[in-house]
Design an enzyme around this catalytic site. Structure first.
Site, PDB file in Angstrom:
ATOM      1  CG  ASP A  36      -0.539  -0.110   2.534  1.00 54.39           C
ATOM      2  OD1 ASP A  36       0.683  -0.349   2.716  1.00 54.39           O
ATOM      3  OD2 ASP A  36      -1.352   0.051   3.479  1.00 54.39           O
ATOM      4  CG  ASP A 170      -4.435  -1.467   8.150  1.00 54.09           C
ATOM      5  OD1 ASP A 170      -4.431  -2.252   7.184  1.00 54.09           O
ATOM      6  OD2 ASP A 170      -3.530  -1.440   9.008  1.00 54.09           O
ATOM      7  CE1 TYR A 220       3.686  -1.325   7.718  1.00 52.16           C
ATOM      8  CE2 TYR A 220       4.242   1.001   7.824  1.00 52.16           C
ATOM      9  CZ  TYR A 220       3.465  -0.021   7.330  1.00 52.16           C
ATOM     10  OH  TYR A 220       2.471   0.266   6.425  1.00 52.16           O
TER      11      TYR A 220
END
Ligand code: GLA
Length: 391
Positions: A36, A170, A220
């Site tokens: 994403d 999300d 991340y």
């Protein structure tokens, strides 16, 4: 008592008035991981694990929030927005902050929430908090924020207030989820398409490793950096390349010796994952779940070996699942370093497989894995208090 009623009852007890009720779901992602924020494709779905919010306006500038699951409360003034110092309220304060920055004027509010999305399991309880509250405030104050803007400002809450540089998946699926459907999001154009995902004999089963992802934030953010380092080098020669979405499998292979080895592996994984996702959508359209499942296994290999966001526990859960013909596909899901694997499993084999896998897992790691058989549900919505149904 069901969760929604419980939340409404607690609200009534604390504030002595009737609230408006909302349901905000967790999510799964069928395929398309770590794509994403690289402007690629994802294929998430909202699930039947949710956070319920009971909310109503106040006449002053105070925001009073109570978490049933934490058995803890927090209050802040709209005129003094800063971090709470205790983490859980920050997702909500961040959403309020972004709504203010979006230019909306609102008064204070009371809010009670609670639910059954396991925290740290990679089911996006954080987006359910951010987007769920943003949606609720939009409704009770009649702010008229469009759905896509609700998504963007909730993502910003996580990026800027909470400090995780997450992509848009999300929050997007939280708002746009639709019962029985997965959602393919093009994270570059932000266009989307629903893909029905309902099969008589197959369920989506999650095995929760019970490992909570402590490395999550730092690793991340590091992966994001590595991907953008790769894009920088490639775009030096190819100015039309703005993100890994613009890179083909052929092009990335030409950079094997020109990129730092880790950067190369990260970029290669992302480029391959985008192409896998498109194949997976074709497989869905032609009801070829075996092919879909084999692509999930390939995703796991990429996430484990090239993107390096898996861990021994997740690898073992996938390895065990792979031994059963009744499992069509299995892979780690979400940001990584813990959380759940997602598995496509034939219904009549679920009980046996779940028992055997959790036993073997316990023997090896001494950890109790949990099994969630999920249903694909709708995105955040307002629900009626009496019947607890969508209105
Ligand atoms: C987390 C982030 C998402 C996405 C996934 C990995 O869930 O919040 O934006 O990047 O990790 O696919």
């Amino acid at each position: 008592m069901n969760l929604a009623t419980n939340v409404a009852k607690k609200y009534n007890e604390l504030f002595n008035e009737t609230p408006v009720l909302f349901r905000s779901p967790g999510r799964i992602n069928l395929i398309g991981e770590h794509t994403d924020y690289n402007m690629g494709f994802v294929l998430p779905a909202a699930i039947d694990k949710s956070i319920y919010f009971a909310v109503n306006k106040r006449n002053d500038d105070y925001c009073k929030i109570y978490s049933i699951d934490m058995n803890d409360s927090f209050e802040f003034s709209l005129n003094d927005i800063r971090k709470s110092g205790k983490h859980w309220p920050d997702y909500l304060i961040g959403a309020v902050d972004e709504i203010k920055k979006y230019g909306c004027s609102l008064s204070g509010f009371n809010c009670v929430f609670g639910g059954n999305i396991p925290i740290g399991a990679g089911l996006s309880s954080s987006a359910a908090l951010e987007a769920g509250l943003a949606f609720a405030l939009d409704k009770i104050f009649d702010l008229g924020i469009g759905k896509l803007d609700l998504v963007k400002l909730s993502q910003k809450a996580e990026n800027e207030f909470v400090g995780v540089q997450c992509g848009i998946m999300d929050q997007y699926i939280n708002i746009f989820g639709k019962e029985g459907n997965a959602l393919r999001i093009d994270c570059r154009s932000l266009e989307y398409q629903y893909f029905p995902f309902e099969f008589d004999n197959i369920s989506i089963v999650l095995f929760d490793s019970n490992v909570s992802h402590s490395l999550f934030t730092s690793e991340y953010n590091k992966r994001r950096q590595e991907c953008s380092d790769g894009v920088k080098v490639i775009s030096g020669d190819h100015p039309d390349v703005k993100s890994l979405r613009d890179v083909t499998c052929d092009l990335i292979s030409q950079y094997k010796s020109k990129l730092n080895p880790n950067v190369y592996k990260r970029c290669k994984y992302v480029v391959e994952e985008n192409s896998r996702l498109l194949q997976a959508c074709d497989a869905l359209v032609s009801h070829n779940l075996k092919l879909f499942g084999s692509l999930m296994y390939s995703t796991h290999e990429g996430l484990s070996n090239d993107y390096e966001v898996s861990c021994n526990e997740l690898d073992y859960l996938v390895q065990l699942a792979k031994e059963y013909p009744a499992v069509y596909g299995s892979r780690m899901m979400g940001g990584g370093f813990g959380g759940c694997t997602i598995n496509l499993v034939e219904n009549d084999a679920i009980d046996l497989i779940s028992t055997e896998i959790t036993e073997k897992y316990k023997q090896k790691f001494g950890l109790q894995a949990k099994t969630y058989v999920t249903q694909i549900s709708s995105g955040t919505n307002i629900i009626s208090i009496k019947e607890n149904e969508t209105v």
